[in-house]
Design a protein around this motif. Structure first.
Motif, PDB file in Angstrom:
ATOM      1  N   ALA A  65       0.833  -1.211   0.000  1.00 59.99           N
ATOM      2  CA  ALA A  65       0.000   0.000   0.000  1.00 59.99           C
ATOM      3  C   ALA A  65       0.862   1.254   0.000  1.00 59.99           C
ATOM      4  CB  ALA A  65      -0.932  -0.009   1.211  1.00 59.99           C
ATOM      5  N   ILE A  66       1.988   1.217   0.729  1.00 58.35           N
ATOM      6  CA  ILE A  66       2.877   2.390   0.781  1.00 58.35           C
ATOM      7  C   ILE A  66       3.534   2.597  -0.577  1.00 58.35           C
ATOM      8  CG2 ILE A  66       4.937   3.355   1.853  1.00 58.35           C
ATOM      9  CD1 ILE A  66       4.231   1.780   4.387  1.00 58.35           C
ATOM     10  N   LYS A  67       3.979   1.516  -1.201  1.00 58.08           N
ATOM     11  CA  LYS A  67       4.690   1.649  -2.474  1.00 58.08           C
ATOM     12  C   LYS A  67       3.755   2.029  -3.616  1.00 58.08           C
ATOM     13  CE  LYS A  67       8.748  -1.131  -1.503  1.00 58.08           C
ATOM     14  NZ  LYS A  67       9.682  -2.160  -1.983  1.00 58.08           N
ATOM     15  N   GLY A 101      10.319  -4.354   4.815  1.00 58.69           N
ATOM     16  CA  GLY A 101       9.465  -3.181   4.666  1.00 58.69           C
ATOM     17  C   GLY A 101       9.667  -2.188   5.793  1.00 58.69           C
ATOM     18  N   VAL A 102      10.813  -1.506   5.799  1.00 59.10           N
ATOM     19  CA  VAL A 102      11.107  -0.460   6.788  1.00 59.10           C
ATOM     20  C   VAL A 102      11.037   0.877   6.062  1.00 59.10           C
ATOM     21  CG1 VAL A 102      12.808   0.487   8.386  1.00 59.10           C
ATOM     22  CG2 VAL A 102      12.540  -2.003   8.165  1.00 59.10           C
ATOM     23  N   PHE A 103      10.238   1.791   6.583  1.00 57.99           N
ATOM     24  CA  PHE A 103      10.004   3.070   5.912  1.00 57.99           C
ATOM     25  C   PHE A 103      10.307   4.227   6.873  1.00 57.99           C
ATOM     26  CE2 PHE A 103       7.365  -0.044   3.840  1.00 57.99           C
ATOM     27  CZ  PHE A 103       7.520   0.236   2.486  1.00 57.99           C
ATOM     28  N   ASP A 157      13.847   4.560  -2.815  1.00 57.19           N
ATOM     29  CA  ASP A 157      14.412   3.282  -2.392  1.00 57.19           C
ATOM     30  C   ASP A 157      15.882   3.477  -2.038  1.00 57.19           C
ATOM     31  OD1 ASP A 157      12.359   1.153  -2.671  1.00 57.19           O
ATOM     32  OD2 ASP A 157      12.267   1.924  -4.729  1.00 57.19           O
ATOM     33  N   ILE A 158      16.273   3.012  -0.856  1.00 53.92           N
ATOM     34  CA  ILE A 158      17.659   3.127  -0.403  1.00 53.92           C
ATOM     35  C   ILE A 158      18.352   1.782  -0.626  1.00 53.92           C
ATOM     36  CG2 ILE A 158      19.169   3.688   1.534  1.00 53.92           C
ATOM     37  CD1 ILE A 158      17.466   6.035   0.643  1.00 53.92           C
ATOM     38  N   THR A 168       8.383  13.065   1.635  1.00 52.35           N
ATOM     39  CA  THR A 168       9.207  11.980   1.106  1.00 52.35           C
ATOM     40  C   THR A 168       9.092  10.756   2.002  1.00 52.35           C
ATOM     41  OG1 THR A 168      10.773  13.592   0.201  1.00 52.35           O
ATOM     42  CG2 THR A 168      11.529  11.323   0.361  1.00 52.35           C
ATOM     43  N   VAL A 169       9.067   9.582   1.379  1.00 54.56           N
ATOM     44  CA  VAL A 169       9.090   8.315   2.111  1.00 54.56           C
ATOM     45  C   VAL A 169      10.304   7.518   1.624  1.00 54.56           C
ATOM     46  CG1 VAL A 169       7.896   6.179   2.663  1.00 54.56           C
ATOM     47  CG2 VAL A 169       6.591   8.302   2.381  1.00 54.56           C
ATOM     48  N   TYR A 170      11.187   7.162   2.542  1.00 50.03           N
ATOM     49  CA  TYR A 170      12.358   6.354   2.222  1.00 50.03           C
ATOM     50  C   TYR A 170      12.066   4.911   2.616  1.00 50.03           C
ATOM     51  CZ  TYR A 170      14.535  10.964   2.118  1.00 50.03           C
ATOM     52  OH  TYR A 170      14.835  12.278   1.848  1.00 50.03           O
ATOM     53  N   THR A 171      12.466   3.962   1.778  1.00 46.44           N
ATOM     54  CA  THR A 171      12.213   2.555   2.051  1.00 46.44           C
ATOM     55  C   THR A 171      13.514   1.773   2.037  1.00 46.44           C
ATOM     56  OG1 THR A 171      11.091   0.570   1.257  1.00 46.44           O
ATOM     57  CG2 THR A 171      11.691   2.193  -0.405  1.00 46.44           C
TER      58      THR A 171
END
Length: 331
Positions: A10-12, A259-261, A22-23, A270-273
């Motif tokens: 859902a987040i992606k 799945g760490v955000f 994406d990191i 911004t959302v980093y994953t």
């Protein structure tokens, strides 16, 4: 069916509302957190708060020594003492047989010299001296989250803002968790901990220093974690590893380390994953700089949702067997 938050998919899939990053390597890491150092020294208004010169409401004692028995100051071997007397606002003191002395804004040695001059017409053998017995101190004040709040006397020269903080015992917790606000002449000057410590300035009478928690120096840890909580910065420059450690790590029975955000508000948001099943990504958590008000979110493993669903549908005994079977599947 209840769950602690959104699932990884859902987040992606919600990238329209925010920028998803994406990191995978050090090149993908966001820029470091902003440096400390906020704050500029306030301009002087009253100047130095300390002066050894006599001021209004000081208490002075005048001592006159004269061995001549014909002198009006003769006390048969003992000095003639006048005072202690409180200096009035106009700064003028009248002494018997001597007259008026202007004392305010002068050193005691200077006043003693003038007293000697005025004694000569009365008695050539008389000698006078002046001493200060008490004074009402000028003060600055420290309030807020310090160990010893209250007024601080400014009866030494060159007292700085750091001295003011030290006398109060300093902040209750780590210095970087607070902001420091100095009020002078009705104007507020705000510092972070490094700006306050690297830019000390002279303290003036009437200064008010307030030490309050800086609520922007915190982050939030949520989701499939052992202790979801809001965490004050454990160090001045926390990393993602610090954030996960502060919450006692992942909940091994529920979490999905892939799945760490990190949610970060901004323009745009911004959302980093990160996929912490990858050893290289685990090392990146020590270089990922956390900023104030970041939200670290760990998603649930898909089987955890099935376990929750089964627990709602089956009796307790059957659920225990089903949970056992699910654990075996995970292994």
């Amino acid at each position: 069916m209840s769950q602690p938050g959104p699932q990884k998919t859902a987040i992606k899939e919600g990238q329209v509302a925010y920028n998803l990053v994406d990191i995978h390597s050090r090149a993908d890491l966001p820029s470091p957190a902003s440096d400390y150092g906020i704050g500029h020294a306030p301009p002087p208004i009253k100047g130095s708060a300390y002066s050894d010169k006599v001021r209004a409401r000081d208490s002075l004692r005048f001592v006159i020594t004269d061995l001549s028995e014909q002198s009006p100051f003769s006390t048969h071997g003992s000095p003639f003492t006048f005072g202690p007397i409180e200096v009035p606002e106009d700064g003028r003191v009248n002494i018997p047989y001597v007259g008026e002395l202007k004392v305010i804004g002068r050193d005691t040695a200077d006043i003693s010299s003038e007293l000697d001059e005025k004694l000569r017409p009365v008695s050539k053998t008389a000698q006078g001296s002046v001493g200060r017995t008490a004074r009402i101190p000028h003060t600055a004040n420290v309030i807020g989250e310090v160990r010893n709040p209250g007024p601080v006397p400014l009866e030494k020269s060159s007292i700085t803002s750091l001295d003011l903080l030290a006398v109060s015992g300093g902040p209750i917790e780590a210095d970087h968790l607070y902001k420091y606000t100095l009020r002078r002449n009705g104007q507020d000057y705000v510092f972070d901990y490094q700006g306050f410590r690297t830019n000390p300035f002279p303290v003036e009478e009437g200064d008010l220093l307030t030490v309050n928690s800086d609520t922007s120096h915190r982050f939030h840890v949520m989701g499939a974690i052992n202790k979801p909580m809001t965490v004050p910065f454990p160090v001045p420059f926390p990393t993602l590893a610090d954030a996960i450690g502060a919450a006692s790590g992942f909940d091994e029975r529920r979490s999905d380390p892939s799945g760490v955000f990190v949610f970060r508000k901004g323009n745009p948001d911004t959302v980093y994953t990160l996929n912490l099943k990858d050893p290289a990504s685990v090392l990146l958590t020590q270089r990922f700089a956390i900023k104030g008000e970041d939200i670290v979110y760990v998603t649930e493993a898909p089987l955890t949702r099935w376990s929750r669903l089964i627990s709602q549908l089956l009796p307790v005994s059957q659920f225990s067997q089903a949970a056992y079977n699910l654990d075996r599947i995970r292994q």
